[in-house]
Design a protein around this motif. Structure first.
Motif, mmCIF file in Angstrom:
data_model
loop_
_atom_site.group_PDB
_atom_site.id
_atom_site.type_symbol
_atom_site.label_atom_id
_atom_site.label_comp_id
_atom_site.label_asym_id
_atom_site.label_seq_id
_atom_site.Cartn_x
_atom_site.Cartn_y
_atom_site.Cartn_z
ATOM 1 N N ASP A 71 0.905 -1.187 0.090
ATOM 2 C CA ASP A 71 -0.033 -0.023 0.104
ATOM 3 C C ASP A 71 0.852 1.335 -0.125
ATOM 4 O O ASP A 71 0.601 2.185 -0.645
ATOM 5 N N VAL A 72 1.952 1.294 0.748
ATOM 6 C CA VAL A 72 2.957 2.428 0.661
ATOM 7 C C VAL A 72 3.229 2.671 -0.663
ATOM 8 O O VAL A 72 3.273 3.715 -0.943
ATOM 9 N N ARG A 73 3.794 1.551 -1.582
ATOM 10 C CA ARG A 73 4.291 1.825 -2.739
ATOM 11 C C ARG A 73 3.450 2.330 -3.557
ATOM 12 O O ARG A 73 3.514 3.227 -4.459
ATOM 13 N N ARG A 74 2.256 1.963 -3.625
ATOM 14 C CA ARG A 74 0.909 2.443 -4.213
ATOM 15 C C ARG A 74 0.616 4.005 -4.174
ATOM 16 O O ARG A 74 0.701 4.642 -5.255
ATOM 17 N N ILE A 75 0.683 4.472 -2.902
ATOM 18 C CA ILE A 75 0.439 5.568 -2.649
ATOM 19 C C ILE A 75 1.678 6.562 -3.111
ATOM 20 O O ILE A 75 1.544 7.789 -3.453
ATOM 21 N N ALA A 76 2.946 6.195 -2.758
ATOM 22 C CA ALA A 76 4.062 6.976 -3.047
ATOM 23 C C ALA A 76 4.401 6.903 -4.480
ATOM 24 O O ALA A 76 4.970 7.987 -4.893
ATOM 25 N N ASP A 77 3.771 6.060 -5.180
ATOM 26 C CA ASP A 77 3.923 6.145 -6.595
ATOM 27 C C ASP A 77 3.136 7.286 -7.251
ATOM 28 O O ASP A 77 3.550 7.902 -8.244
ATOM 29 N N SER A 79 1.513 10.191 -5.265
ATOM 30 C CA SER A 79 1.451 11.132 -4.736
ATOM 31 C C SER A 79 2.858 11.785 -4.205
ATOM 32 O O SER A 79 3.583 11.045 -3.837
ATOM 33 N N PRO A 80 3.060 13.164 -4.342
ATOM 34 C CA PRO A 80 4.393 13.638 -3.913
ATOM 35 C C PRO A 80 4.262 14.075 -2.304
ATOM 36 O O PRO A 80 5.362 14.459 -2.019
ATOM 37 N N LEU A 81 3.274 13.972 -1.592
ATOM 38 C CA LEU A 81 2.942 14.273 -0.178
ATOM 39 C C LEU A 81 3.757 13.280 0.359
ATOM 40 O O LEU A 81 3.829 12.034 0.261
ATOM 41 N N PRO A 82 4.571 13.560 1.525
ATOM 42 C CA PRO A 82 5.199 12.763 2.334
ATOM 43 C C PRO A 82 4.089 11.630 3.195
ATOM 44 O O PRO A 82 3.302 12.474 3.473
ATOM 45 N N LEU A 83 4.554 10.619 3.516
ATOM 46 C CA LEU A 83 4.007 9.768 4.074
ATOM 47 C C LEU A 83 4.383 9.200 5.380
ATOM 48 O O LEU A 83 5.427 8.742 5.340
ATOM 49 N N LEU A 84 3.290 9.327 6.212
ATOM 50 C CA LEU A 84 3.682 8.611 7.684
ATOM 51 C C LEU A 84 3.189 7.400 7.618
ATOM 52 O O LEU A 84 1.689 7.096 7.447
ATOM 53 N N VAL A 85 3.744 6.243 8.051
ATOM 54 C CA VAL A 85 3.284 5.016 7.983
ATOM 55 C C VAL A 85 3.354 4.321 9.248
ATOM 56 O O VAL A 85 4.089 4.211 10.169
ATOM 57 N N ASP A 86 2.045 3.527 9.607
ATOM 58 C CA ASP A 86 1.775 2.848 10.904
ATOM 59 C C ASP A 86 2.614 1.626 10.815
ATOM 60 O O ASP A 86 1.854 0.671 10.077
ATOM 61 N N ILE A 87 3.509 1.304 11.467
ATOM 62 C CA ILE A 87 3.989 -0.164 11.526
ATOM 63 C C ILE A 87 3.992 -0.799 12.883
ATOM 64 O O ILE A 87 4.584 -1.912 13.289
ATOM 65 N N ASP A 88 2.786 -0.480 13.555
ATOM 66 C CA ASP A 88 2.391 -1.179 14.890
ATOM 67 C C ASP A 88 3.681 -1.289 15.639
ATOM 68 O O ASP A 88 4.111 -0.527 15.976
ATOM 69 N N THR A 89 3.702 -2.682 15.846
ATOM 70 C CA THR A 89 5.171 -2.984 16.803
ATOM 71 C C THR A 89 6.422 -3.160 15.997
ATOM 72 O O THR A 89 7.388 -3.511 16.582
ATOM 73 N N GLY A 90 6.635 -2.839 14.606
ATOM 74 C CA GLY A 90 7.539 -3.158 14.060
ATOM 75 C C GLY A 90 7.596 -4.627 13.488
ATOM 76 O O GLY A 90 8.579 -4.868 12.723
ATOM 77 N N ILE A 101 12.043 -0.852 8.177
ATOM 78 C CA ILE A 101 12.559 0.597 8.196
ATOM 79 C C ILE A 101 13.170 0.579 6.786
ATOM 80 O O ILE A 101 12.925 1.495 5.672
ATOM 81 N N ARG A 102 13.985 -0.239 6.433
ATOM 82 C CA ARG A 102 14.613 -0.146 5.116
ATOM 83 C C ARG A 102 13.823 -0.454 3.959
ATOM 84 O O ARG A 102 13.756 0.135 3.034
ATOM 85 N N GLU A 103 12.824 -1.490 4.209
ATOM 86 C CA GLU A 103 11.794 -1.918 2.983
ATOM 87 C C GLU A 103 10.913 -0.500 2.984
ATOM 88 O O GLU A 103 10.636 -0.316 1.866
ATOM 89 N N LEU A 104 10.352 -0.052 3.858
ATOM 90 C CA LEU A 104 9.410 0.985 3.878
ATOM 91 C C LEU A 104 10.087 2.250 3.316
ATOM 92 O O LEU A 104 9.417 3.059 2.540
ATOM 93 N N THR A 105 11.173 2.554 3.502
ATOM 94 C CA THR A 105 12.038 3.524 2.914
ATOM 95 C C THR A 105 12.157 3.384 1.446
ATOM 96 O O THR A 105 11.841 4.386 0.636
ATOM 97 N N ARG A 106 12.536 2.202 1.050
ATOM 98 C CA ARG A 106 12.437 1.943 -0.366
ATOM 99 C C ARG A 106 10.935 1.866 -0.976
ATOM 100 O O ARG A 106 11.044 2.497 -2.084
ATOM 101 N N ALA A 107 9.885 1.740 -0.249
ATOM 102 C CA ALA A 107 8.667 1.772 -0.903
ATOM 103 C C ALA A 107 8.202 3.343 -0.825
ATOM 104 O O ALA A 107 7.313 3.520 -1.358
ATOM 105 N N GLY A 108 8.736 4.199 -0.355
ATOM 106 C CA GLY A 108 8.439 5.760 -0.452
ATOM 107 C C GLY A 108 8.096 6.373 0.836
ATOM 108 O O GLY A 108 7.760 7.462 0.769
#
Ligand SMILES: C[C@](O)(C(=O)O)[C@H](CC(=O)O)C(=O)O
Ligand SMILES: [Mg+2]
Length: 297
Positions: A71-77, A79-90, A101-108
Protein backbone atom coordinates in the motif's frame (compact mmCIF):
# COMPACT_ATOMS: atom_id res chain seq x y z
CA UNK A 1 22.06 18.41 -10.53
CA UNK A 2 20.80 18.63 -6.96
CA UNK A 3 19.41 15.34 -5.69
CA UNK A 4 15.67 15.42 -4.99
CA UNK A 5 14.59 15.94 -1.39
CA UNK A 6 14.03 12.59 0.34
CA UNK A 7 10.60 11.59 1.61
CA UNK A 8 11.90 11.95 5.18
CA UNK A 9 13.18 15.45 4.49
CA UNK A 10 9.84 16.38 2.92
CA UNK A 11 7.98 15.07 5.96
CA UNK A 12 10.20 17.10 8.30
CA UNK A 13 9.73 20.20 6.17
CA UNK A 14 5.94 19.79 6.24
CA UNK A 15 6.09 19.64 10.05
CA UNK A 16 8.12 22.86 10.08
CA UNK A 17 5.96 24.71 7.58
CA UNK A 18 2.43 23.91 8.75
CA UNK A 19 1.76 24.30 12.46
CA UNK A 20 0.21 22.07 13.54
CA UNK A 21 0.52 19.82 10.50
CA UNK A 22 -2.76 18.13 9.58
CA UNK A 23 -2.01 14.58 8.45
CA UNK A 24 -4.71 12.94 6.32
CA UNK A 25 -5.33 9.21 6.44
CA UNK A 26 -5.44 7.76 2.93
CA UNK A 27 -6.47 4.12 2.78
CA UNK A 28 -5.40 3.76 -0.84
CA UNK A 29 -3.72 5.62 -3.68
CA UNK A 30 -6.91 7.22 -4.93
CA UNK A 31 -7.68 8.60 -1.47
CA UNK A 32 -4.19 10.06 -1.44
CA UNK A 33 -5.04 12.00 -4.61
CA UNK A 34 -8.26 13.27 -3.02
CA UNK A 35 -6.44 14.39 0.14
CA UNK A 36 -3.84 16.22 -1.92
CA UNK A 37 -6.57 18.06 -3.83
CA UNK A 38 -8.14 19.09 -0.52
CA UNK A 39 -4.86 20.82 0.34
CA UNK A 40 -3.25 18.43 2.82
CA UNK A 41 0.54 18.57 3.01
CA UNK A 42 1.12 15.09 4.47
CA UNK A 43 -0.51 11.68 4.32
CA UNK A 44 -0.93 8.73 6.65
CA UNK A 45 -1.25 5.03 6.00
CA UNK A 46 -3.18 3.56 8.90
CA UNK A 47 -2.46 0.06 10.18
CA UNK A 48 -6.15 -0.32 10.92
CA UNK A 49 -6.86 0.97 7.41
CA UNK A 50 -4.62 -1.64 5.76
CA UNK A 51 -6.17 -4.37 7.90
CA UNK A 52 -9.79 -3.22 7.52
CA UNK A 53 -9.89 -1.86 3.99
CA UNK A 54 -7.27 -3.88 2.11
CA UNK A 55 -7.79 -7.20 3.94
CA UNK A 56 -11.16 -7.08 5.73
CA UNK A 57 -9.46 -7.90 9.06
CA UNK A 58 -9.69 -6.20 12.44
CA UNK A 59 -6.77 -4.10 13.70
CA UNK A 60 -5.18 -6.83 15.83
CA UNK A 61 -1.69 -7.18 14.42
CA UNK A 62 -2.72 -9.63 11.71
CA UNK A 63 -1.28 -7.76 8.74
CA UNK A 64 2.46 -7.69 8.15
CA UNK A 65 5.27 -5.71 6.56
CA UNK A 66 4.63 -6.98 3.02
CA UNK A 67 0.92 -6.05 3.21
CA UNK A 68 1.70 -2.52 4.36
CA UNK A 69 4.64 -2.04 1.99
CA UNK A 70 2.42 -2.77 -1.00
CA UNK A 71 0.00 0.00 0.00
CA UNK A 72 2.91 2.38 0.68
CA UNK A 73 4.33 1.76 -2.80
CA UNK A 74 0.98 2.42 -4.43
CA UNK A 75 0.46 5.69 -2.57
CA UNK A 76 4.03 6.94 -2.99
CA UNK A 77 3.87 6.13 -6.69
CA UNK A 78 1.10 8.66 -7.35
CA UNK A 79 1.41 11.24 -4.57
CA UNK A 80 4.22 13.71 -3.98
CA UNK A 81 3.08 14.22 -0.39
CA UNK A 82 5.26 12.76 2.37
CA UNK A 83 3.74 9.69 3.98
CA UNK A 84 3.68 8.63 7.64
CA UNK A 85 3.21 4.87 7.98
CA UNK A 86 1.83 2.90 10.92
CA UNK A 87 4.16 -0.06 11.52
CA UNK A 88 2.42 -1.26 14.72
CA UNK A 89 5.15 -2.95 16.81
CA UNK A 90 7.60 -3.21 13.91
CA UNK A 91 6.59 -6.84 13.35
CA UNK A 92 9.20 -8.65 15.38
CA UNK A 93 12.61 -8.29 16.98
CA UNK A 94 15.42 -5.88 16.20
CA UNK A 95 16.25 -7.39 12.81
CA UNK A 96 12.60 -7.44 11.76
CA UNK A 97 12.24 -3.80 12.76
CA UNK A 98 15.40 -2.94 10.81
CA UNK A 99 14.02 -4.73 7.77
CA UNK A 100 10.71 -2.85 8.11
CA UNK A 101 12.53 0.49 8.12
CA UNK A 102 14.68 -0.32 5.08
CA UNK A 103 11.79 -1.81 3.13
CA UNK A 104 9.42 1.07 3.81
CA UNK A 105 12.09 3.63 2.97
CA UNK A 106 12.50 1.91 -0.40
CA UNK A 107 8.72 1.81 -0.80
CA UNK A 108 8.63 5.60 -0.48
CA UNK A 109 7.62 6.30 3.12
CA UNK A 110 9.00 9.42 4.85
CA UNK A 111 8.13 8.49 8.43
CA UNK A 112 6.91 5.56 10.50
CA UNK A 113 5.43 5.16 13.94
CA UNK A 114 6.35 2.28 16.16
CA UNK A 115 4.39 1.48 19.33
CA UNK A 116 5.07 0.05 22.77
CA UNK A 117 2.34 -2.56 22.79
CA UNK A 118 3.06 -6.29 22.81
CA UNK A 119 3.17 -8.00 19.41
CA UNK A 120 -0.46 -9.15 19.77
CA UNK A 121 -1.46 -5.49 19.63
CA UNK A 122 -4.89 -3.92 19.74
CA UNK A 123 -6.40 -0.70 18.53
CA UNK A 124 -5.13 2.10 20.76
CA UNK A 125 -8.65 3.09 21.74
CA UNK A 126 -9.76 -0.36 22.94
CA UNK A 127 -9.51 -1.77 26.45
CA UNK A 128 -7.14 -4.64 27.26
CA UNK A 129 -3.96 -3.27 25.69
CA UNK A 130 -0.75 -4.81 27.08
CA UNK A 131 2.59 -3.02 26.86
CA UNK A 132 6.20 -4.12 26.68
CA UNK A 133 8.55 -2.61 29.27
CA UNK A 134 9.99 0.84 28.57
CA UNK A 135 13.43 -0.71 28.08
CA UNK A 136 12.14 -3.20 25.51
CA UNK A 137 10.56 -0.31 23.62
CA UNK A 138 13.83 1.63 23.88
CA UNK A 139 15.48 -1.31 22.12
CA UNK A 140 12.83 -1.16 19.38
CA UNK A 141 13.47 2.55 18.85
CA UNK A 142 17.25 2.02 18.76
CA UNK A 143 16.87 -0.76 16.22
CA UNK A 144 14.71 1.49 14.02
CA UNK A 145 17.00 4.53 14.27
CA UNK A 146 20.09 2.43 13.59
CA UNK A 147 18.54 0.86 10.49
CA UNK A 148 17.42 3.93 8.59
CA UNK A 149 19.33 4.43 5.37
CA UNK A 150 18.30 8.11 5.25
CA UNK A 151 19.08 10.13 8.39
CA UNK A 152 16.11 12.41 7.59
CA UNK A 153 13.67 9.48 7.68
CA UNK A 154 11.43 10.06 10.70
CA UNK A 155 11.14 7.49 13.49
CA UNK A 156 8.11 8.39 15.60
CA UNK A 157 7.61 6.50 18.87
CA UNK A 158 4.06 5.89 19.96
CA UNK A 159 3.18 5.29 23.56
CA UNK A 160 -0.04 3.53 24.48
CA UNK A 161 0.79 3.81 28.20
CA UNK A 162 -1.64 6.56 29.23
CA UNK A 163 -4.63 4.21 29.55
CA UNK A 164 -2.95 1.61 31.77
CA UNK A 165 -0.05 3.39 33.48
CA UNK A 166 -1.24 7.00 33.72
CA UNK A 167 0.07 10.33 32.52
CA UNK A 168 3.32 10.49 34.46
CA UNK A 169 4.45 7.04 33.33
CA UNK A 170 3.42 7.74 29.74
CA UNK A 171 5.43 10.98 29.71
CA UNK A 172 8.36 9.22 31.30
CA UNK A 173 8.26 6.59 28.58
CA UNK A 174 8.07 9.28 25.89
CA UNK A 175 11.19 10.93 27.34
CA UNK A 176 13.08 7.64 27.27
CA UNK A 177 12.06 7.00 23.67
CA UNK A 178 13.34 10.44 22.68
CA UNK A 179 16.64 9.75 24.45
CA UNK A 180 16.85 6.53 22.44
CA UNK A 181 16.61 8.58 19.25
CA UNK A 182 12.90 8.96 18.45
CA UNK A 183 12.37 12.07 16.32
CA UNK A 184 8.74 12.58 17.25
CA UNK A 185 6.22 11.27 19.80
CA UNK A 186 2.73 9.87 19.17
CA UNK A 187 0.68 10.27 22.33
CA UNK A 188 -2.08 7.68 21.98
CA UNK A 189 -5.62 7.76 23.39
CA UNK A 190 -5.22 11.07 25.19
CA UNK A 191 -8.45 12.28 26.79
CA UNK A 192 -7.72 15.89 27.86
CA UNK A 193 -6.09 18.88 26.25
CA UNK A 194 -4.01 19.42 29.39
CA UNK A 195 -2.50 15.97 28.95
CA UNK A 196 -1.24 17.00 25.52
CA UNK A 197 0.13 20.15 27.13
CA UNK A 198 2.01 17.98 29.64
CA UNK A 199 3.50 15.84 26.84
CA UNK A 200 4.56 18.78 24.72
CA UNK A 201 6.18 20.53 27.69
CA UNK A 202 8.06 17.40 28.71
CA UNK A 203 9.66 16.44 25.41
CA UNK A 204 11.43 18.76 23.00
CA UNK A 205 10.43 16.92 19.83
CA UNK A 206 7.15 17.31 17.90
CA UNK A 207 4.15 15.54 19.45
CA UNK A 208 1.31 14.05 17.40
CA UNK A 209 -2.35 13.95 18.44
CA UNK A 210 -4.45 11.13 17.00
CA UNK A 211 -7.92 12.57 16.42
CA UNK A 212 -9.64 9.36 15.41
CA UNK A 213 -13.43 9.26 15.61
CA UNK A 214 -15.46 7.16 18.05
CA UNK A 215 -12.43 6.57 20.28
CA UNK A 216 -11.17 7.89 23.60
CA UNK A 217 -9.92 11.24 22.35
CA UNK A 218 -12.44 14.09 22.02
CA UNK A 219 -12.52 15.72 18.58
CA UNK A 220 -10.30 18.65 19.55
CA UNK A 221 -9.84 21.27 16.83
CA UNK A 222 -6.55 22.02 15.22
CA UNK A 223 -6.54 25.40 17.01
CA UNK A 224 -7.08 23.79 20.42
CA UNK A 225 -4.34 21.25 19.78
CA UNK A 226 -1.99 23.93 18.50
CA UNK A 227 -2.50 25.92 21.67
CA UNK A 228 -1.50 22.82 23.66
CA UNK A 229 1.77 22.69 21.73
CA UNK A 230 0.78 19.76 19.49
CA UNK A 231 2.68 19.80 16.18
CA UNK A 232 0.90 17.09 14.16
CA UNK A 233 -2.82 16.28 14.07
CA UNK A 234 -3.80 12.93 12.62
CA UNK A 235 -7.12 11.93 11.01
CA UNK A 236 -6.35 8.27 10.35
CA UNK A 237 -9.65 6.85 9.15
CA UNK A 238 -12.06 9.79 8.74
CA UNK A 239 -12.45 9.51 4.96
CA UNK A 240 -12.57 5.70 5.12
CA UNK A 241 -15.42 5.80 7.63
CA UNK A 242 -17.33 8.21 5.39
CA UNK A 243 -16.69 6.15 2.26
CA UNK A 244 -17.88 3.04 4.04
CA UNK A 245 -21.10 4.71 5.10
CA UNK A 246 -21.70 5.98 1.55
CA UNK A 247 -21.02 2.52 0.11
CA UNK A 248 -23.49 0.92 2.52
CA UNK A 249 -26.17 3.34 1.40
CA UNK A 250 -25.48 2.71 -2.30
CA UNK A 251 -25.47 -1.08 -1.98
CA UNK A 252 -28.70 -0.97 0.03
CA UNK A 253 -30.42 1.34 -2.46
CA UNK A 254 -29.54 -0.77 -5.49
CA UNK A 255 -30.85 -3.91 -3.79
CA UNK A 256 -33.93 -2.14 -2.54
CA UNK A 257 -34.91 -0.07 -5.57
CA UNK A 258 -33.49 -2.09 -8.41
CA UNK A 259 -31.76 1.08 -9.62
CA UNK A 260 -29.12 3.51 -8.42
CA UNK A 261 -31.08 6.60 -9.51
CA UNK A 262 -31.83 7.71 -5.95
CA UNK A 263 -28.21 7.65 -4.86
CA UNK A 264 -26.51 9.23 -7.88
CA UNK A 265 -26.11 12.47 -5.96
CA UNK A 266 -23.87 10.75 -3.45
CA UNK A 267 -21.50 9.60 -6.20
CA UNK A 268 -18.48 11.28 -7.68
CA UNK A 269 -19.15 11.65 -11.42
CA UNK A 270 -17.01 10.18 -14.19
CA UNK A 271 -15.74 13.66 -15.05
CA UNK A 272 -14.76 14.29 -11.45
CA UNK A 273 -12.99 10.94 -11.28
CA UNK A 274 -11.06 11.72 -14.43
CA UNK A 275 -10.11 15.15 -13.13
CA UNK A 276 -8.63 13.59 -9.98
CA UNK A 277 -6.73 10.97 -11.98
CA UNK A 278 -5.51 13.40 -14.66
CA UNK A 279 -7.07 10.98 -17.13
CA UNK A 280 -6.96 13.35 -20.07
CA UNK A 281 -3.25 14.03 -19.60
CA UNK A 282 -2.63 10.31 -19.86
CA UNK A 283 -4.67 10.17 -23.07
CA UNK A 284 -2.82 13.15 -24.52
CA UNK A 285 0.45 11.41 -23.75
CA UNK A 286 -0.73 8.35 -25.67
CA UNK A 287 -1.68 10.53 -28.60
CA UNK A 288 1.71 12.24 -28.56
CA UNK A 289 3.55 8.97 -28.40
CA UNK A 290 1.62 6.99 -30.94
CA UNK A 291 -0.18 9.28 -33.38
CA UNK A 292 1.51 9.04 -36.76
CA UNK A 293 1.72 11.96 -39.16
CA UNK A 294 -0.96 11.54 -41.75
CA UNK A 295 -2.04 8.30 -40.18
CA UNK A 296 -5.40 7.30 -38.79
CA UNK A 297 -4.45 8.73 -35.38
C1 LIG B 1 -4.09 5.29 14.49
C2 LIG B 1 -4.38 3.83 14.45
O1 LIG B 1 -3.28 3.14 14.99
C3 LIG B 1 -4.51 3.35 13.00
O2 LIG B 1 -4.16 2.18 12.75
O3 LIG B 1 -5.03 4.12 12.19
C4 LIG B 1 -5.69 3.45 15.19
C5 LIG B 1 -6.88 4.27 14.75
C6 LIG B 1 -8.24 3.77 15.22
O4 LIG B 1 -8.41 2.57 15.46
O5 LIG B 1 -9.16 4.58 15.25
C7 LIG B 1 -5.43 3.56 16.69
O6 LIG B 1 -5.60 4.64 17.26
O7 LIG B 1 -5.03 2.54 17.29
MG1 LIG C 1 -2.68 1.45 14.11
Amino acid sequence: MASPESAGARFRRAVEEERPLQVAGAINAYSALLAERAGFRALYLSGAGVANASYGYPDLGITQLADVAEDVRRIADVSPLPLLVDIDTGWGGAFNIARSIRELTRAGAGAVHLEDQVQAKRCGHRPGKALVSASEMVDRVRAAVDARPDPAFVIMARTDALASEGLEAAIDRAGRYVEAGADMIFAEAVTELDQYRAFTRAVDVPVLANITEFGRTPLFTVEELGSAGVRLVLYPLSAFRAMSRAAEAVYAAIRRDGTQREVLDSMQTRDELYAVLGYHDYERKLDELFSRDGGEG
